[in-house]
Write a protein that holds these residues in place. Structure first.
Motif, PDB file in Angstrom:
ATOM      1  N   ALA A 104     128.830   2.157  62.973  1.00  0.00           N
ATOM      2  CA  ALA A 104     130.193   2.210  63.520  1.00  0.00           C
ATOM      3  C   ALA A 104     130.970   3.371  62.917  1.00  0.00           C
ATOM      4  CB  ALA A 104     130.915   0.886  63.259  1.00  0.00           C
ATOM      5  N   GLN A 105     130.858   3.553  61.625  1.00  0.00           N
ATOM      6  CA  GLN A 105     131.578   4.640  60.959  1.00  0.00           C
ATOM      7  C   GLN A 105     131.076   6.011  61.420  1.00  0.00           C
ATOM      8  OE1 GLN A 105     131.058   4.743  56.693  1.00  0.00           O
ATOM      9  NE2 GLN A 105     133.138   5.499  56.410  1.00  0.00           N
ATOM     10  N   LEU A 106     129.757   6.182  61.451  1.00  0.00           N
ATOM     11  CA  LEU A 106     129.198   7.474  61.866  1.00  0.00           C
ATOM     12  C   LEU A 106     129.506   7.787  63.325  1.00  0.00           C
ATOM     13  CD1 LEU A 106     125.732   7.228  60.064  1.00  0.00           C
ATOM     14  CD2 LEU A 106     127.605   8.780  59.475  1.00  0.00           C
ATOM     15  N   SER A 107     129.394   6.792  64.201  1.00  0.00           N
ATOM     16  CA  SER A 107     129.659   7.042  65.618  1.00  0.00           C
ATOM     17  C   SER A 107     131.144   7.313  65.847  1.00  0.00           C
ATOM     18  CB  SER A 107     129.155   5.894  66.488  1.00  0.00           C
ATOM     19  OG  SER A 107     129.807   4.686  66.166  1.00  0.00           O
ATOM     20  N   ALA A 108     132.021   6.591  65.162  1.00  0.00           N
ATOM     21  CA  ALA A 108     133.463   6.834  65.307  1.00  0.00           C
ATOM     22  C   ALA A 108     133.810   8.249  64.861  1.00  0.00           C
ATOM     23  CB  ALA A 108     134.260   5.806  64.501  1.00  0.00           C
ATOM     24  N   ASN A 109     133.220   8.716  63.785  1.00  0.00           N
ATOM     25  CA  ASN A 109     133.486  10.079  63.316  1.00  0.00           C
ATOM     26  C   ASN A 109     132.997  11.120  64.317  1.00  0.00           C
ATOM     27  OD1 ASN A 109     134.797   9.336  60.981  1.00  0.00           O
ATOM     28  ND2 ASN A 109     132.943   9.334  59.748  1.00  0.00           N
ATOM     29  N   ARG A 110     131.825  10.899  64.906  1.00  0.00           N
ATOM     30  CA  ARG A 110     131.322  11.832  65.934  1.00  0.00           C
ATOM     31  C   ARG A 110     132.246  11.841  67.135  1.00  0.00           C
ATOM     32  NH1 ARG A 110     124.936  12.750  66.399  1.00  0.00           N
ATOM     33  NH2 ARG A 110     125.677  14.297  67.879  1.00  0.00           N
ATOM     34  N   PHE A 111     132.646  10.663  67.591  1.00  0.00           N
ATOM     35  CA  PHE A 111     133.522  10.570  68.753  1.00  0.00           C
ATOM     36  C   PHE A 111     134.874  11.207  68.466  1.00  0.00           C
ATOM     37  CE2 PHE A 111     131.532   6.713  71.163  1.00  0.00           C
ATOM     38  CZ  PHE A 111     130.343   7.395  71.263  1.00  0.00           C
ATOM     39  N   GLN A 112     135.417  10.960  67.290  1.00  0.00           N
ATOM     40  CA  GLN A 112     136.735  11.481  66.936  1.00  0.00           C
ATOM     41  C   GLN A 112     136.792  13.000  67.073  1.00  0.00           C
ATOM     42  OE1 GLN A 112     139.632   9.533  65.911  1.00  0.00           O
ATOM     43  NE2 GLN A 112     140.397  11.480  66.629  1.00  0.00           N
ATOM     44  N   ARG A 113     135.707  13.663  66.737  1.00  0.00           N
ATOM     45  CA  ARG A 113     135.674  15.133  66.787  1.00  0.00           C
ATOM     46  C   ARG A 113     135.787  15.683  68.202  1.00  0.00           C
ATOM     47  NH1 ARG A 113     131.269  14.749  62.739  1.00  0.00           N
ATOM     48  NH2 ARG A 113     129.849  14.974  64.482  1.00  0.00           N
TER      49      ARG A 113
END
Length: 154
Positions: free
Chosen positions: A27-36
């Protein structure tokens, strides 16, 4: 190779912890990718709210949305104010209860959500090489079952 034996109770606890630890990291890694890549300076929380309104319909009250997202009413109010300032949602008085509010997605909000999905496509396009659709079709029912189990026990 012989079948694996069932884990002992103590080992099962470690397995469940490992499961939730992996989900948290994902969840943390995917949220960071999406946020960018999200357009309109959307945060993942804002995108999630727009996506929620498209998936499940709008007209929900802020308190109900806060409960659905498991955030405080203050956090939800802040998210709604930011989306309203961008013209992506409209917060109206509830027709049946003047003390309550209802949240409605605007055309611009739906368009922003659709633009966000388009912006995410290059990120998602990399997945099939390592995670073919057949694998996801095997994994998703278990994840959905876990989500439903957790949702009914909050």
């Amino acid at each position: 190779m012989p079948p694996k034996s069932k884990p002992a109770a103590a080992d099962a606890g470690a397995l469940y912890f490992q499961l939730f630890n992996e989900i948290g990291i994902i969840a943390q890694l995917s949220a960071n990718r999406f946020q960018r890549v999200l357009p309109h300076d959307l945060t993942v929380a804002q995108f999630s709210l727009l996506n929620h309104c498209v998936r499940l319909g709008d007209g929900w009250g802020p308190a109900r949305l806060a409960a659905a997202f498991q955030v405080t009413k203050g956090t939800m109010t802040s998210t709604l104010q930011r989306l309203e300032a961008k013209g992506f949602v409209r917060v109206d008085p509830d027709a049946e209860d003047a003390r309550a509010k209802q949240v409605f997605l605007t055309r611009a909000g739906r368009a922003a959500r659709d633009e966000a999905l388009q912006a995410l496509q290059p990120e998602l396009a990399e997945l099939p090489a390592d995670f073919p659709p057949a694998l996801l079709q095997d994994i998703l029912p278990t994840l959905e079952r876990l989500r439903i189990w957790l949702d009914t026990r909050r």
